[in-house]
Design an enzyme around this catalytic site. Structure first.
Site, PDB file in Angstrom:
ATOM      1  N   SER A 222       0.787  -1.235   0.000  1.00 11.65           N
ATOM      2  CA  SER A 222       0.000   0.000   0.000  1.00 11.65           C
ATOM      3  C   SER A 222       0.819   1.286   0.000  1.00 11.65           C
ATOM      4  O   SER A 222       0.258   2.357  -0.199  1.00 11.65           O
ATOM      5  CB  SER A 222      -0.934   0.024   1.203  1.00 11.65           C
ATOM      6  OG  SER A 222      -2.067  -0.749   0.924  1.00 11.65           O
TER       7      SER A 222
ATOM      8  N   TYR B   2      -4.586   3.650   7.909  1.00 11.98           N
ATOM      9  CA  TYR B   2      -5.959   3.114   7.870  1.00 11.98           C
ATOM     10  C   TYR B   2      -6.740   3.525   9.108  1.00 11.98           C
ATOM     11  O   TYR B   2      -6.685   4.669   9.530  1.00 11.98           O
ATOM     12  CB  TYR B   2      -5.939   1.584   7.717  1.00 11.98           C
ATOM     13  CG  TYR B   2      -4.994   1.120   6.658  1.00 11.98           C
ATOM     14  CD1 TYR B   2      -5.190   1.489   5.331  1.00 11.98           C
ATOM     15  CD2 TYR B   2      -3.897   0.337   6.962  1.00 11.98           C
ATOM     16  CE1 TYR B   2      -4.308   1.083   4.347  1.00 11.98           C
ATOM     17  CE2 TYR B   2      -3.014  -0.078   5.982  1.00 11.98           C
ATOM     18  CZ  TYR B   2      -3.230   0.303   4.681  1.00 11.98           C
ATOM     19  OH  TYR B   2      -2.361  -0.090   3.714  1.00 11.98           O
TER      20      TYR B   2
ATOM     21  N   LYS C   8       0.550   3.469  -2.889  1.00  5.99           N
ATOM     22  CA  LYS C   8      -0.566   4.424  -3.014  1.00  5.99           C
ATOM     23  C   LYS C   8      -0.054   5.857  -2.947  1.00  5.99           C
ATOM     24  O   LYS C   8      -0.652   6.769  -3.518  1.00  5.99           O
ATOM     25  CB  LYS C   8      -1.610   4.161  -1.914  1.00  5.99           C
ATOM     26  CG  LYS C   8      -2.346   2.822  -2.113  1.00  5.99           C
ATOM     27  CD  LYS C   8      -3.145   2.397  -0.886  1.00  5.99           C
ATOM     28  CE  LYS C   8      -3.885   1.075  -1.145  1.00  5.99           C
ATOM     29  NZ  LYS C   8      -4.410   0.435   0.050  1.00  5.99           N
TER      30      LYS C   8
ATOM     31  N   TYR D 197      -2.965  -1.363 -10.343  1.00  3.72           N
ATOM     32  CA  TYR D 197      -2.950  -1.247  -8.878  1.00  3.72           C
ATOM     33  C   TYR D 197      -2.123  -2.374  -8.246  1.00  3.72           C
ATOM     34  O   TYR D 197      -1.246  -2.135  -7.412  1.00  3.72           O
ATOM     35  CB  TYR D 197      -4.391  -1.264  -8.340  1.00  3.72           C
ATOM     36  CG  TYR D 197      -4.461  -1.463  -6.842  1.00  3.72           C
ATOM     37  CD1 TYR D 197      -4.064  -0.460  -5.977  1.00  3.72           C
ATOM     38  CD2 TYR D 197      -4.895  -2.676  -6.297  1.00  3.72           C
ATOM     39  CE1 TYR D 197      -4.091  -0.654  -4.596  1.00  3.72           C
ATOM     40  CE2 TYR D 197      -4.930  -2.878  -4.929  1.00  3.72           C
ATOM     41  CZ  TYR D 197      -4.531  -1.866  -4.077  1.00  3.72           C
ATOM     42  OH  TYR D 197      -4.543  -2.061  -2.723  1.00  3.72           O
TER      43      TYR D 197
ATOM     44  N   VAL E 236       1.086  -3.890   3.731  1.00  2.77           N
ATOM     45  CA  VAL E 236       1.026  -5.217   4.368  1.00  2.77           C
ATOM     46  C   VAL E 236       2.255  -6.097   4.099  1.00  2.77           C
ATOM     47  O   VAL E 236       2.381  -7.172   4.675  1.00  2.77           O
ATOM     48  CB  VAL E 236      -0.261  -6.016   4.012  1.00  2.77           C
ATOM     49  CG1 VAL E 236      -1.491  -5.388   4.620  1.00  2.77           C
ATOM     50  CG2 VAL E 236      -0.401  -6.191   2.513  1.00  2.77           C
TER      51      VAL E 236
HETATM   52  N1  GLN Z   1      -2.125  -5.183  -2.342  1.00  2.00           N
HETATM   53  C1  GLN Z   1      -2.743  -5.110  -1.065  1.00  2.00           C
HETATM   54  C2  GLN Z   1      -4.266  -5.217  -1.171  1.00  2.00           C
HETATM   55  O1  GLN Z   1      -4.835  -4.708  -2.080  1.00  2.00           O
HETATM   56  C3  GLN Z   1      -2.356  -3.827  -0.375  1.00  2.00           C
HETATM   57  C4  GLN Z   1      -2.963  -3.693   0.988  1.00  2.00           C
HETATM   58  C5  GLN Z   1      -2.094  -3.032   1.996  1.00  2.00           C
HETATM   59  O2  GLN Z   1      -0.872  -2.960   1.910  1.00  2.00           O
HETATM   60  N2  GLN Z   1      -2.730  -2.600   3.061  1.00  2.00           N
HETATM   61  O3  GLN Z   1      -4.903  -5.823  -0.363  1.00  2.00           O
END
Ligand code: GLN
Length: 302
Positions: free
Chosen positions: A61, A237, A64, A185, A255
């Site tokens: 993530s 988050y 992002k 993505y 993650v």
């Molecule tokens: N690729 C992961 C997902 O879409 C990214 C989520 C994350 O790092 N929180 O679930």
């Protein structure tokens, strides 16, 4: 600084047993939850590392942040936030609840729904290879490549993100097809970085988008201001509020165990620690940042 980092690393290592590595993407479950690394790059050219700071892991993530920056550079703030909100959601990163209800758009670009929408802005303009090049430049790391195993592992198990994408499409938020947006993505999430590459990106953001090494403006000041604000309010988050109070350093988690932190005008911090708390944030990373923030007075309101 090295002494503080070594101490921070020990603190981080002491809590890895309290979390778990991500397993909903099967390939990520192979990570060793005891690995921890940290890198700090400061605005006078210093670079300090401790632990597994050169180990490669997927950015997840934290991409992002890169994608939001690119979308802002391409379209400007009003266009991007015309389609995507800027409010913390208070929900899990992959939540579908509000979108399945009456929300007309994603809450913010740091949750999956918002990031998939951002990818759909970018896909008609830039190829994945061009995004990879931009990521390498922003991270000062020419060795970043796609981790094919993680990419295919997530692609094969991404029903939830697919559901989110179809909801976005049904609400008229996507600017390209579902498959195109999802592919970009998930490829961006599957880039292999190190704590050091994240520290470099953090310093670029801390330095207003200007690359310290040669003074080149890689990102516009407005882009960087927006990105840091969104990281501060939404980067962790549904743990973002507590983190902003306790640590007070704009940070984005992934993650894969990564954390990207920006200490405005002073330093970038990159952390790797794949043992995660229940919200999907690196448990050692949070401990390390709490320690560094207290030791060096890094809180944005100190
Ligand atoms: N690729 C992961 C997902 O879409 C990214 C989520 C994350 O790092 N929180 O679930």
């Amino acid at each position: 600084m090295q002494h503080i980092l070594d101490k921070a690393l020990r603190q981080g290592r002491s809590v890895t047993g309290l979390g778990e590595v991500a397993s909903y993407i099967p390939e990520l479950s192979k990570a060793d939850k005891n690995h921890v690394g940290v890198c700090v790059m400061d605005s006078v050219g210093g670079c300090f590392e401790a632990g597994d700071a050169e180990e490669r892991f997927t950015i997840q993530s934290i991409s992002k942040v890169v994608s939001l920056a690119v979308a802002l550079e391409l379209y400007g703030m009003e266009a991007v936030f015309g389609q995507i909100g800027m409010e913390p959601s208070g929900d899990a990163f992959n939540s579908i609840v509000k979108l399945a209800g009456d929300a007309s758009r994603p809450y913010n670009p740091m949750v999956n729904s918002g990031a998939i929408a951002v990818a759909s802005f970018i896909a008609p303009e830039l190829t994945f290879d061009e995004m990879l090049e931009r990521t390498r430049e922003m991270c000062g790391d020419p060795d970043i490549v796609l981790n094919e195993a993680v990419y295919h592992s997530e692609m094969a198990t991404t029903s939830r993100n697919r559901a989110i994408s179809y909801l976005l499409e049904s609400k008229g938020v996507l600017r390209c097809g579902v498959d195109e947006a999802l592919e970009l993505y998930i490829k961006m999430c599957s880039l292999n970085v190190t704590a050091r590459s994240l520290a470099y990106l953090g310093l670029l953001l801390a330095n207003g988008g200007i690359r310290l090494q040669d003074g080149k403006q890689l990102l516009q000041p407005e882009t960087v201001r927006v990105v840091k604000s969104i990281m501060h309010t939404c980067g962790m988050y549904d743990g973002s509020g507590e983190f902003a109070v306790r640590v007070g350093v704009p940070t984005k988690s992934g993650v894969g165990g990564g954390l990207l932190s920006v200490v405005n005008k002073r330093m970038g911090i990159g952390i790797f620690g794949p043992s995660l708390d229940k919200k999907g944030n690196s448990i050692a990373g949070e401990k390390i940042l709490q320690f560094l923030s207290a030791q060096m007075k890094l809180h944005v309101f100190d």
